[in-house]
Enzyme design. Structure first.
Site, PDB file in Angstrom:
ATOM      1  N   LYS A   1       2.146  -3.910   6.488  1.00  0.00           N
ATOM      2  CA  LYS A   1       2.528  -3.818   5.068  1.00  0.00           C
ATOM      3  C   LYS A   1       4.047  -3.616   4.949  1.00  0.00           C
ATOM      4  O   LYS A   1       4.704  -4.242   4.124  1.00  0.00           O
ATOM      5  CB  LYS A   1       1.771  -2.686   4.368  1.00  0.00           C
ATOM      6  CG  LYS A   1       0.281  -2.941   4.232  1.00  0.00           C
ATOM      7  CD  LYS A   1      -0.013  -4.151   3.357  1.00  0.00           C
ATOM      8  CE  LYS A   1      -1.465  -4.586   3.349  1.00  0.00           C
ATOM      9  NZ  LYS A   1      -1.696  -5.928   2.804  1.00  0.00           N
TER      10      LYS A   1
ATOM     11  N   TYR B   1      -1.860  -1.618  10.973  1.00  0.00           N
ATOM     12  CA  TYR B   1      -2.126  -2.054   9.596  1.00  0.00           C
ATOM     13  C   TYR B   1      -0.976  -1.648   8.672  1.00  0.00           C
ATOM     14  O   TYR B   1      -0.418  -2.465   7.942  1.00  0.00           O
ATOM     15  CB  TYR B   1      -3.449  -1.448   9.089  1.00  0.00           C
ATOM     16  CG  TYR B   1      -3.567  -1.537   7.588  1.00  0.00           C
ATOM     17  CD1 TYR B   1      -3.885  -2.734   6.982  1.00  0.00           C
ATOM     18  CD2 TYR B   1      -3.286  -0.426   6.777  1.00  0.00           C
ATOM     19  CE1 TYR B   1      -3.947  -2.839   5.599  1.00  0.00           C
ATOM     20  CE2 TYR B   1      -3.337  -0.520   5.404  1.00  0.00           C
ATOM     21  CZ  TYR B   1      -3.674  -1.727   4.821  1.00  0.00           C
ATOM     22  OH  TYR B   1      -3.709  -1.825   3.452  1.00  0.00           O
TER      23      TYR B   1
ATOM     24  N   SER C   1       0.823  -1.201   0.000  1.00  0.00           N
ATOM     25  CA  SER C   1       0.000   0.000   0.000  1.00  0.00           C
ATOM     26  C   SER C   1       0.860   1.255   0.000  1.00  0.00           C
ATOM     27  O   SER C   1       1.959   1.279   0.564  1.00  0.00           O
ATOM     28  CB  SER C   1      -0.854  -0.032   1.264  1.00  0.00           C
ATOM     29  OG  SER C   1      -1.415   1.231   1.510  1.00  0.00           O
TER      30      SER C   1
HETATM   31  C1  WQD Z   1     -10.047   9.244   0.710  1.00  0.00           C
HETATM   32  C2  WQD Z   1     -10.250  10.733   0.950  1.00  0.00           C
HETATM   33  C3  WQD Z   1     -10.642  11.303   3.256  1.00  0.00           C
HETATM   34  C4  WQD Z   1     -14.504   9.310   3.649  1.00  0.00           C
HETATM   35  C5  WQD Z   1      -7.312   4.197   2.217  1.00  0.00           C
HETATM   36  C6  WQD Z   1      -6.793   3.163   3.169  1.00  0.00           C
HETATM   37  C7  WQD Z   1      -5.290   3.176   3.144  1.00  0.00           C
HETATM   38  C8  WQD Z   1      -4.752   2.938   1.731  1.00  0.00           C
HETATM   39  C9  WQD Z   1      -5.405   3.843   0.765  1.00  0.00           C
HETATM   40  C10 WQD Z   1      -4.790   0.494   1.608  1.00  0.00           C
HETATM   41  C11 WQD Z   1      -9.550  11.238   2.202  1.00  0.00           C
HETATM   42  C12 WQD Z   1     -11.845  11.629   2.397  1.00  0.00           C
HETATM   43  C13 WQD Z   1     -13.318   9.802   3.146  1.00  0.00           C
HETATM   44  C14 WQD Z   1     -15.526  10.240   4.014  1.00  0.00           C
HETATM   45  C15 WQD Z   1     -14.097  12.044   3.289  1.00  0.00           C
HETATM   46  N1  WQD Z   1      -5.001   1.678   1.189  1.00  0.00           N
HETATM   47  N2  WQD Z   1     -13.122  11.132   2.966  1.00  0.00           N
HETATM   48  N3  WQD Z   1     -15.272  11.580   3.799  1.00  0.00           N
HETATM   49  O1  WQD Z   1      -7.746   7.514   3.645  1.00  0.00           O
HETATM   50  O2  WQD Z   1      -6.710   7.571   1.383  1.00  0.00           O
HETATM   51  O3  WQD Z   1      -6.874   5.453   2.659  1.00  0.00           O
HETATM   52  O4  WQD Z   1      -6.828   3.861   0.933  1.00  0.00           O
HETATM   53  O5  WQD Z   1      -3.882  -0.009   2.008  1.00  0.00           O
HETATM   54  O6  WQD Z   1      -4.788   2.274   4.020  1.00  0.00           O
HETATM   55  O7  WQD Z   1      -7.331   3.432   4.431  1.00  0.00           O
HETATM   56  O8  WQD Z   1      -8.944   6.489   1.660  1.00  0.00           O
HETATM   57  O9  WQD Z   1     -11.276   6.449   0.887  1.00  0.00           O
HETATM   58  O10 WQD Z   1     -10.809   6.613   3.362  1.00  0.00           O
HETATM   59  O11 WQD Z   1     -10.333   8.554   1.910  1.00  0.00           O
HETATM   60  O12 WQD Z   1     -13.934  13.250   3.141  1.00  0.00           O
HETATM   61  O13 WQD Z   1     -16.589   9.859   4.505  1.00  0.00           O
HETATM   62  O14 WQD Z   1     -11.654  10.966   1.184  1.00  0.00           O
HETATM   63  O15 WQD Z   1     -10.423  12.290   4.211  1.00  0.00           O
HETATM   64  O16 WQD Z   1      -9.094  12.513   1.909  1.00  0.00           O
HETATM   65  P1  WQD Z   1      -7.546   6.858   2.380  1.00  0.00           P
HETATM   66  P2  WQD Z   1     -10.410   6.954   1.972  1.00  0.00           P
END
Ligand code: WQD
Length: 346
Positions: free
Chosen positions: A155, A151, A126
């Site tokens: 990785k 987590y 990741s």
């Molecule tokens: C994306 C953006 C939030 C929900 C995930 C995994 C991480 C990695 C990559 C795996 C962010 C914003 C989200 C909401 C929002 N993958 N958001 N309102 O945080 O980049 O990480 O994918 O290994 O481990 O956790 O992805 O989809 O949660 O968020 O504003 O209700 O959307 O703040 O900027 P993230 P996400």
């Protein structure tokens, strides 16, 4: 046909990869304990490929069961290891659960591969290993920052294990793929993401809100140092991501070096803000997203997107689908889920 074990093959990325493996002429064999997926996914895969697929309901931490599968399925040429727990927040609450499952399952897989002479391993890593990078875009040589969660640490540890198995001279060829943000669904609408409970990720939260299952989306902060104040991510269509796994197996196949280990970013190379995602969704689907701006989510990274030159040059892979495609397919999948629920209810 070349047999490939796909652990976690009923999961979001796993199921799409099974489809792409089949289409590329491999014979995928799914191992999944269905702890975070459903058996109906197997049907979805079979409907997509128009053929049946082999699958075992099993936990890959169970050495005995794995032994039986590896012994029974002779001539396996590779393993794609997706099976892992992936909820960042939960990992902070239950670190032992995460270390035990995510680390041990990789060790069991490696032991089986060495015992049964299976040469090629593709591992799901990741972009979380980069933390908040100082320089953007990030490439594979960007610093790996101390993990913010168990987590993320699993990785990093798994990547190190793969590198060190090579240093120990074991005959294992492996590739770690550092995924950016996987989104979308299969354009057929047969498979997609199945979040359990309230989705933590942005796209399923958007589709569930627009479908009426959630009253409102909260955008986590608009005071970041980005073009519109919201966080930037590199959203990669899950079908493109699935294809990168096929390319990784092909790379391992043509590599005569053993042991071998390498790592690749798998993203589009471009970043989008949360508000851009919402606007694009509205444009593509013609549906309004009901959202409000809320406080920052603790632990969120301000911005990250990939440099993808190495994947293009060495893996011979690059993304071809757009954010628009991904959002269209995610919405199509959400609607199909609704149809399925209605059919079950009647
Ligand atoms: C994306 C953006 C939030 C929900 C995930 C995994 C991480 C990695 C990559 C795996 C962010 C914003 C989200 C909401 C929002 N993958 N958001 N309102 O945080 O980049 O990480 O994918 O290994 O481990 O956790 O992805 O989809 O949660 O968020 O504003 O209700 O959307 O703040 O900027 P993230 P996400």
């Amino acid at each position: 046909m070349s047999k490939i074990i796909v652990t976690g093959g009923a999961g979001f990325i796993g199921s799409h990869t099974v489809v792409e493996l089949y289409r590329a002429g491999f014979e995928p064999i799914i191992i999944d304990d269905f702890s975070n997926s459903e058996q109906s996914v197997i049907k979805g895969i079979e409907n997509t490929i128009g053929d049946s697929v082999s699958w075992y309901p099993a936990d890959c931490n169970n050495q005995q069961v794995m032994e039986t599968i590896f012994a029974r399925e002779k001539d396996i040429t590779g393993v794609i290891h997706f099976a892992a727990f992936k909820a960042v927040g939960e990992s902070v609450q239950q670190p032992i659960k995460y270390y035990r499952n995510n680390i041990n399952s990789l060790l069991v897989i490696i032991e089986m591969m060495l015992k049964y002479n299976v040469p090629n391993l593709v591992f799901s890593s990741s972009c979380t290993v980069y933390g908040q990078p100082e320089k953007l875009p990030v490439n594979e040589n960007s610093p790996i920052l101390p993990a913010q969660s168990p987590y993320g640490n699993t990785k990093q540890l798994c990547e190190n294990i793969l590198a060190q198995i090579g240093l120990a001279g074991k005959p294992l060829k492996s590739v770690a793929l550092r995924y950016f943000n996987p989104v979308g669904a299969h354009p057929s609408g047969n498979i997609g993401e199945l979040p359990i409970g309230t989705p933590g990720n942005l796209i399923p939260f958007i589709t569930q809100t627009v479908a009426g299952h959630r009253p409102q989306l909260t955008v986590f902060g608009n005071d970041y140092n980005t073009s519109d104040g919201t966080c930037v991510r590199d959203y990669i269509h899950v079908v493109d991501l699935a294809k990168a796994h096929v390319k990784a197996l092909e790379l391992l196949d043509r590599t005569s070096l053993s042991p071998f280990y390498d790592v690749f970013n798998v993203g589009t190379g471009a970043g989008n803000t949360v508000l851009e995602v919402i606007k694009t969704f509205e444009m593509v689907t013609g549906r309004k997203v009901n959202y409000k701006i809320g406080p920052r989510r603790p632990g969120d990274i301000e911005q990250i997107y990939a440099e993808v030159d190495k994947a293009r040059d060495v893996l011979r892979w690059q993304s071809s689908l757009t954010l628009r495609d991904a959002l269209k397919d995610a919405w199509n999948w959400q609607q199909k889920l609704k149809e399925k629920a209605e059919q079950t209810a009647t």
